[in-house]
Design a protein around this motif. Sequence first.
Motif, PDB file in Angstrom:
ATOM      1  N   ALA A 191       0.850  -1.198   0.000  1.00 20.27           N
ATOM      2  CA  ALA A 191       0.000   0.000   0.000  1.00 20.27           C
ATOM      3  C   ALA A 191       0.885   1.247   0.000  1.00 20.27           C
ATOM      4  CB  ALA A 191      -0.920  -0.012   1.211  1.00 20.27           C
ATOM      5  N   THR A 192       1.187   1.769  -1.166  1.00 22.08           N
ATOM      6  CA  THR A 192       2.098   2.899  -1.291  1.00 22.08           C
ATOM      7  C   THR A 192       1.420   4.187  -1.722  1.00 22.08           C
ATOM      8  OG1 THR A 192       2.609   2.297  -3.581  1.00 22.08           O
ATOM      9  CG2 THR A 192       4.019   1.361  -1.865  1.00 22.08           C
ATOM     10  N   THR A 193       0.187   4.107  -2.211  1.00 25.11           N
ATOM     11  CA  THR A 193      -0.465   5.298  -2.767  1.00 25.11           C
ATOM     12  C   THR A 193      -1.694   5.755  -1.990  1.00 25.11           C
ATOM     13  OG1 THR A 193      -1.861   3.961  -4.251  1.00 25.11           O
ATOM     14  CG2 THR A 193       0.299   4.648  -5.078  1.00 25.11           C
ATOM     15  N   GLN A 194      -2.316   4.864  -1.236  1.00 24.16           N
ATOM     16  CA  GLN A 194      -3.611   5.161  -0.634  1.00 24.16           C
ATOM     17  C   GLN A 194      -3.551   6.320   0.353  1.00 24.16           C
ATOM     18  OE1 GLN A 194      -2.256   2.210  -1.117  1.00 24.16           O
ATOM     19  NE2 GLN A 194      -3.766   0.638  -1.630  1.00 24.16           N
ATOM     20  N   ALA A 195      -2.598   6.271   1.286  1.00 22.02           N
ATOM     21  CA  ALA A 195      -2.496   7.335   2.285  1.00 22.02           C
ATOM     22  C   ALA A 195      -2.191   8.676   1.628  1.00 22.02           C
ATOM     23  CB  ALA A 195      -1.429   6.985   3.319  1.00 22.02           C
TER      24      ALA A 195
END
Length: 251
Positions: A156-160
């Motif tokens: 999960a690299t883009t969600q935050a």
Amino acid sequence: MSQPAPKNVSLFVTCVVDQFYPEVGESAVRVLRRHGVDVDFDADQTCCGQPAFNTGYWKEARPLAERFLDMYEGIDHIVMPSGSCASMVRVFYKELFHDDPALLEKAADVGSRVFELSEFLVDVLRVEDEPETVPSDKPTRVTYHEACHLRRELGATTQARSLINSTPGVELVEMEQSEVCCGFGGTFAVKYADISGAMLDEKITHIRNSGADAVVACDVTCLMHIGGGLEKQGIPVHPMHLAELLDKGTS
């Protein structure tokens, strides 16, 4: 626009949030409810077994993991404000139960319904926008620290970042080496204090150089470690969980 919210969502708050940062759990509930989720919280929840597992005590971790699987077997979505705990269930339960076909199958089934908070908001609810206004005491410039398990185990690299960028009045300023470990790593910080401290110092240097008012992360353990270092060095940068940044009710 957000999609219709899934029903039967349970919040697994994690040990550290429960014991040290309950405000993060409260913020997570408010954020989920704002997007139409009916949040359930099972007060009988306990540790997922990660501390014991990571320290090598697999025998002691198994009863905790089995209890987690029993508690959440029939839940559609299990949301956690922690990439490391979500990784424990989704990734490492398969390793923990590798020698038990029945529990391995159960772990895979339950694990497929476990989501870290930012994953759930973006990948499941398809959240595309945030409140039109945010409290005036919110930071205006934030930098983002990528927690290790969130990035490396969950991918999960883009969600935050997407959620931060969609928050009105908040500017995301990237720090150098945002993806590098802060040095906490649970018992790593205790067993290898000198190495952990050196890694923390490097992380704090990058945070300070970013010029941000706050450093945001999705794991309170990272924030506890980073926040302690910032306070010790007298650097006025506020450590903040993503849920708190997104929570328009936070004072």
